[in-house]
Design an enzyme around this catalytic site. Structure first.
Site, short mmCIF file in Angstrom:
data_model
loop_
_atom_site.label_atom_id
_atom_site.label_comp_id
_atom_site.label_asym_id
_atom_site.label_seq_id
_atom_site.Cartn_x
_atom_site.Cartn_y
_atom_site.Cartn_z
N GLY A 106 32.80 46.81 43.89
CA GLY A 106 33.45 46.36 42.58
C GLY A 106 34.81 46.20 42.67
O GLY A 106 35.50 45.63 41.69
N LYS A 107 35.36 46.54 43.82
CA LYS A 107 36.95 46.70 43.52
C LYS A 107 37.59 46.83 42.29
O LYS A 107 38.16 46.21 41.66
CB LYS A 107 37.41 45.30 44.18
CG LYS A 107 38.77 45.35 45.39
CD LYS A 107 38.96 44.28 46.14
CE LYS A 107 40.00 44.26 46.66
NZ LYS A 107 40.53 45.54 47.63
N ILE A 108 37.14 48.18 41.81
CA ILE A 108 37.34 48.68 40.80
C ILE A 108 38.77 49.55 40.77
O ILE A 108 38.61 50.53 41.67
CB ILE A 108 36.17 49.41 39.69
CG1 ILE A 108 35.07 48.38 39.80
CG2 ILE A 108 36.52 50.04 38.81
CD1 ILE A 108 33.51 49.15 39.56
#
Ligand SMILES: Cc1ncc(COP(=O)(O)O)c(C=O)c1O
Length: 322
Positions: free
Chosen positions: A172-174
């Protein structure tokens, strides 16, 4: 004049007037000095944001800057917005044109880093994903090498496991999820290594703190699958294609930790690290303890491609108008 010498990336930037650079913020192109969020912004309080890291390479011969894999990064950004219940999100073309325009307005004549993202912009207390507004931003800065990619790097297996897909999805590259990567990177650096090798909760090799992992065994290039809690790296995908174009067999499968100790070669790839050969893991030399032939060849091809010197990979690049 603001300078920040705390990270390798910033050191590579040198003395840059960050506040004077143009960024995109709340629908407008403004100097960074004017892009301010409130202390109550949800993303600041809870890490509820997604981002991308993109490179732009200066082509000296053509006197032109090229964005690398712009479309692929924007597609991933849009997917990740979906994970965080951010809707509606503009089309790929609309987001890409804002990114390109932000870079264009800075008139860089050197390599640059581009950080677009979406964040939960509502000013409120209360942890959740739903019923919150979101905004897009784009920041771009001049940028050199994130880590030295020429001499080979040393890895240590982190004692911090990668956050599992059912906790905070790594794909998610959160923003909040990157605290996991920060634990890993700091543990490695404070112990005198360059990077962390990160394991899944099940103990398989997943990736590095902010880069994907490739291992060479008997001439075959092996990389962990997207189901082993990796970020689905844009560079990883390109590297698989590049290797196959070079006639190298690529296997996507789970990699044991101990396979790294018997690998012929290891390298990392990603927007930040580009292609970084690994010469040591957990005090064990990789192969002959120097950069191996497959890693070296792919690294060379990669740098030629991103500098626009290989016509067959020109589709990786988007020119940034003057
Ligand atoms: C955790 C993580 N893995 C892998 C990568 C590499 O992904 P990409 O090639 O899309 O930059 C990154 C970002 O650079 C990352 O943050």
């Amino acid at each position: 004049m603001l300078t920040d010498k705390q990270t390798a990336a910033h050191a590579a930037m040198g003395e840059v007037d960050l506040e004077g650079l143009t960024c995109y913020f709340e629908g407008e192109y403004v100097p960074m000095a004017e892009a301010r969020v409130s202390i109550l912004t949800h993303a600041f309080l809870y890490g509820t944001a997604v981002f991308e890291g993109i490179r732009a390479y200066w082509n000296q011969e053509q006197g032109r800057l090229y964005g690398l894999f712009i479309r692929e990064h924007v597609e991933r950004l849009r997917h990740n917005c979906r994970l965080l219940l951010m809707e509606p999100i503009p089309s790929v073309d609309e987001i890409a044109s804002i990114i390109l325009e932000t870079v264009r307005r800075n008139s860089f004549k050197e390599d640059a880093y581009i950080r677009p993202g979406y964040y939960k912009s509502t000013r409120t207390i209360g942890v959740r994903l739903h019923a919150l507004d979101h905004e897009m931003y784009v920041v771009t800065i001049p940028f050199g090498d994130y880590i030295d990619t020429e001499s080979g790097i040393r890895l240590m297996t982190s004692s911090w496991r990668r956050n599992a897909d059912d906790a905070i999805p790594a794909r998610g590259k959160i923003v909040g999820g990157y605290v996991n990567m920060a634990f890993q990177k700091s543990e490695a650096e404070l112990n005198g290594f360059d990077e962390a090798l990160v394991l899944t909760a099940d103990g398989a090799a997943s990736e590095a703190s902010a880069a994907n992992l490739f291992v060479v065994r008997d001439g075959v290039l092996v990389t962990p699958p997207v189901t082993d809690d990796i970020l689905e790296g844009v560079t990883r995908k390109a590297m698989i294609g590049l290797a196959r174009d070079e006639g190298i067999e690529v296997e996507v499968r789970t990699v044991d930790r101990s396979e790294l100790y018997v690998a012929d070669e290891i390298f990392l790839c990603g927007t930040g690290v580009q292609v970084s050969p690994v010469i040591e893991v957990d005090h064990r030399a990789v192969g002959a303890g120097e950069i191996g032939p497959i890693g070296r060849a792919l690294r060379t091809r990669y740098f030629e491609a991103v500098r626009g010197r290989l016509p067959q990979y020109r589709h990786w690049l988007t020119p940034i108008a003057d």
